[in-house]
Design a protein around this motif. Structure first.
Motif, short mmCIF file in Angstrom:
data_model
loop_
_atom_site.label_atom_id
_atom_site.label_comp_id
_atom_site.label_asym_id
_atom_site.label_seq_id
_atom_site.Cartn_x
_atom_site.Cartn_y
_atom_site.Cartn_z
N ASN A 125 0.85 -1.19 0.00
CA ASN A 125 0.00 0.00 0.00
C ASN A 125 0.89 1.25 0.00
OD1 ASN A 125 -2.31 1.60 0.13
ND2 ASN A 125 -2.41 1.49 2.37
N PRO A 126 1.58 1.51 -1.11
CA PRO A 126 2.58 2.59 -1.13
C PRO A 126 1.94 3.97 -1.21
CG PRO A 126 2.36 1.62 -3.31
CD PRO A 126 1.48 0.80 -2.40
N PRO A 127 2.68 5.01 -0.82
CA PRO A 127 2.18 6.38 -0.96
C PRO A 127 2.18 6.80 -2.43
CG PRO A 127 4.42 6.39 -0.11
CD PRO A 127 3.99 4.96 -0.12
N MET A 128 1.13 7.53 -2.83
CA MET A 128 0.96 7.97 -4.21
C MET A 128 0.84 9.49 -4.27
SD MET A 128 0.95 4.99 -5.74
CE MET A 128 0.28 5.30 -7.39
N LEU A 129 1.57 10.10 -5.19
CA LEU A 129 1.54 11.54 -5.36
C LEU A 129 0.50 11.91 -6.41
CD1 LEU A 129 2.89 14.32 -4.75
CD2 LEU A 129 4.39 13.86 -6.70
N MET A 130 -0.44 12.78 -6.04
CA MET A 130 -1.49 13.21 -6.96
C MET A 130 -1.03 14.44 -7.73
SD MET A 130 -4.97 12.55 -4.75
CE MET A 130 -4.50 13.65 -3.42
N PRO A 131 -1.70 14.80 -8.81
CA PRO A 131 -1.30 15.96 -9.61
C PRO A 131 -1.25 17.26 -8.81
CG PRO A 131 -2.88 14.64 -10.82
CD PRO A 131 -2.82 14.06 -9.46
N CYS A 132 -2.06 17.37 -7.76
CA CYS A 132 -2.08 18.58 -6.94
C CYS A 132 -0.98 18.58 -5.88
CB CYS A 132 -3.43 18.73 -6.27
SG CYS A 132 -3.89 17.32 -5.23
N GLN A 133 -0.11 17.57 -5.91
CA GLN A 133 1.03 17.42 -4.99
C GLN A 133 0.63 16.95 -3.59
OE1 GLN A 133 4.07 17.74 -6.47
NE2 GLN A 133 2.78 18.12 -8.26
N HIS A 134 -0.63 16.58 -3.38
CA HIS A 134 -1.01 15.94 -2.14
C HIS A 134 -0.75 14.43 -2.25
CE1 HIS A 134 -3.62 19.65 -1.45
NE2 HIS A 134 -2.81 19.59 -0.41
N VAL A 135 -0.59 13.78 -1.11
CA VAL A 135 -0.20 12.37 -1.10
C VAL A 135 -1.21 11.54 -0.33
CG1 VAL A 135 1.62 10.72 -0.53
CG2 VAL A 135 2.23 13.04 -1.21
N LEU A 136 -1.64 10.44 -0.92
CA LEU A 136 -2.51 9.46 -0.26
C LEU A 136 -1.95 8.07 -0.51
CD1 LEU A 136 -6.06 10.69 -1.42
CD2 LEU A 136 -4.86 11.29 0.68
N CYS A 137 -2.39 7.11 0.30
CA CYS A 137 -2.00 5.73 0.06
C CYS A 137 -2.77 5.18 -1.15
CB CYS A 137 -2.27 4.88 1.30
SG CYS A 137 -0.92 4.89 2.49
#
Length: 447
Positions: free
Chosen positions: A401-413
């Motif tokens: 369940n790695p961390p993922m960077l979204m286009p808005c630069q926020h990070v979610l699993c």
């Protein structure tokens, strides 16, 4: 409204409830408003108390050792005071007896029973006034009280039964043997390491032995300020050390140069600087200039503006640096895995013991949990990599369940993104900003 809230209202406002039963609508409205206000106030008060309790828990943990130290200091202080006062009492009694003996010797007729009796009566009166036995017994009683309190406080602060925090784990005994043997070799305990390898039948662990044996040969030479073995090792591994950004070779020549400045002549120091320090001048000009200036002050180093270069602590720093580089080049940690595991266990043990006691009181088995319900603070010195916790699911990031960077630069699993996007079937809005994104636009982060 919950059952607890209803019970709270009934207990606090019995009179108003009677009025409601009689059908007083005004009383009903007034009661509900007032009761809701009181209920909210009570809840806010309890939440505030809970927050304060949690805040104080951290402070209490820090104060536990201070409390024990203060208790021990009180025992020591009482012991010293008791000893001092006891000596004063003994000296006072001895002084009174000596005065009585002097009076007996001073009388003209030593055989006169009247004089002897009066002197002895006076001595007895003074001793009764002093009361040495009562004073000594009182001091001993106070000391014993403090001594009896300390073991109780110690037992209260440290639970002797640490087995409560033990969790059944299927150990890889082969790996454990290698870790323990590696620790012995890293500490220079080669006989113990060899004995363990022979008895456990782990011949492959012997491979690391030669590296640490070489390291300790270098360290033994450094104890007598012999830099020859260290220079040979640095020369042999110069390329790898440069890749690590190490300045070991410069530090070694600096130590040797300082010894020449202390004990040799200006000509010897200048010759050594031209041969061994000059190659480092282009990259370390500031260091090079300080060392060369020291040549002028040969014979009067106390007045040298760079006297800090002569400090003996540089030898200790060089020793620690060479240990770190040795371990790095052979793929080992500066701190052995065994020592790190023990240090982490010692710091985490109080929290685990408290958790075990709390769960036992609730008749729950904490060992069956996949994740601890409370954080275990180990300190920054035992944190070796970054940890990401998803702000949505509160799950810790992992390989699955790695961390993922979204286009808005926020990070979610990744799992949170999958839920928000309905398994990549649609776009979703970031929980922290109005930006919309798709799962395909998210990129995995590597810490």
């Amino acid at each position: 409204m919950t059952r607890g809230a209803r019970k709270f209202l009934v207990d606090e406002f019995k009179t108003e409830i009677i009025e409601i039963e009689q059908g007083d609508s005004c009383a009903l409205t007034s009661l509900l408003r007032f009761s809701l206000f009181q209920f909210r106030s009570q809840i806010c008060k309890r939440l505030a108390e809970t927050a304060n309790q949690r805040k104080h828990q951290v402070e209490i943990k820090k104060m536990e050792l201070d409390t024990l130290k203060d208790a021990f200091d009180r025992v020591v202080k009482r012991q010293k005071l008791s000893s001092f006062r006891s000596q004063e009492i003994v000296d006072q009694v001895g002084h009174e007896i000596e005065q009585a003996l002097a009076k007996i010797k001073a009388i003209n007729d030593p055989l006169s029973p009247v004089h002897l009796k009066s002197i002895l009566s006076e001595l007895k009166l003074k001793l009764n006034t002093v009361g040495p036995l009562n004073l000594l017994e009182g001091l001993q009683k106070e000391r014993n009280i403090n001594l009896s309190k300390y073991p109780k406080l110690f037992e209260k602060s440290f639970s002797p039964d640490i087995s409560k925090a033990y969790r059944d784990v299927d150990f890889d005994f082969h790996l454990v043997n290698l870790i323990v043997a590696n620790h012995f070799y890293q500490q220079g305990l080669f006989d113990l390491g060899d004995c363990l390898i022979d008895e456990a039948g782990e011949p492959e662990a012997i491979a690391i032995r030669s590296h640490f044996l070489e390291m300790y040969q270098v360290l033994e030479a450094l104890k007598v300020k012999n830099l020859g073995p260290a220079l040979n090792w640095i020369t042999l591994n110069r390329e790898k050390l440069n890749q690590n950004g190490s300045m070991l070779e410069l530090k070694l020549h600096r130590l040797q140069f300082v010894e020449i400045v202390k004990k040799g002549t200006k000509a010897d120091a200048l010759s050594y600087a031209r041969t061994h320090l000059a190659p480092f001048a282009s990259l370390h000009m500031n260091e090079f200039q300080k060392l060369v200036v020291c040549i002028i002050w040969v014979g009067k180093l106390d007045s040298c503006p760079h006297a800090e270069l002569m400090a003996p602590t540089h030898w200790d720093e060089f020793t620690q640096e060479i240990i770190k580089q040795f371990c790095s080049l052979v793929g080992q940690s500066y701190w052995s895995p065994l020592s790190v595991a023990i240090a982490a266990g010692i710091k985490g043990l109080p929290t685990l013991l408290k958790l075990a006691n709390v769960m036992a009181a609730k008749r729950q088995e904490w060992q069956e949990m996949k994740q601890l319900p409370v954080p275990v603070e180990l300190g920054k010195e035992l944190q070796f990599h970054s940890i990401f916790v998803c702000p949505v699911s509160r799950d810790q990031g992992s390989e699955e369940n790695p961390p993922m960077l979204m286009p808005c630069q926020h990070v979610l699993c990744n799992q949170s993104i999958m839920k928000l996007s309905k398994n990549t079937s649609r776009t979703f809005k970031c929980p922290y900003c109005p930006t919309e994104a798709s799962a395909a636009q998210c990129r995995q982060l590597h810490f």
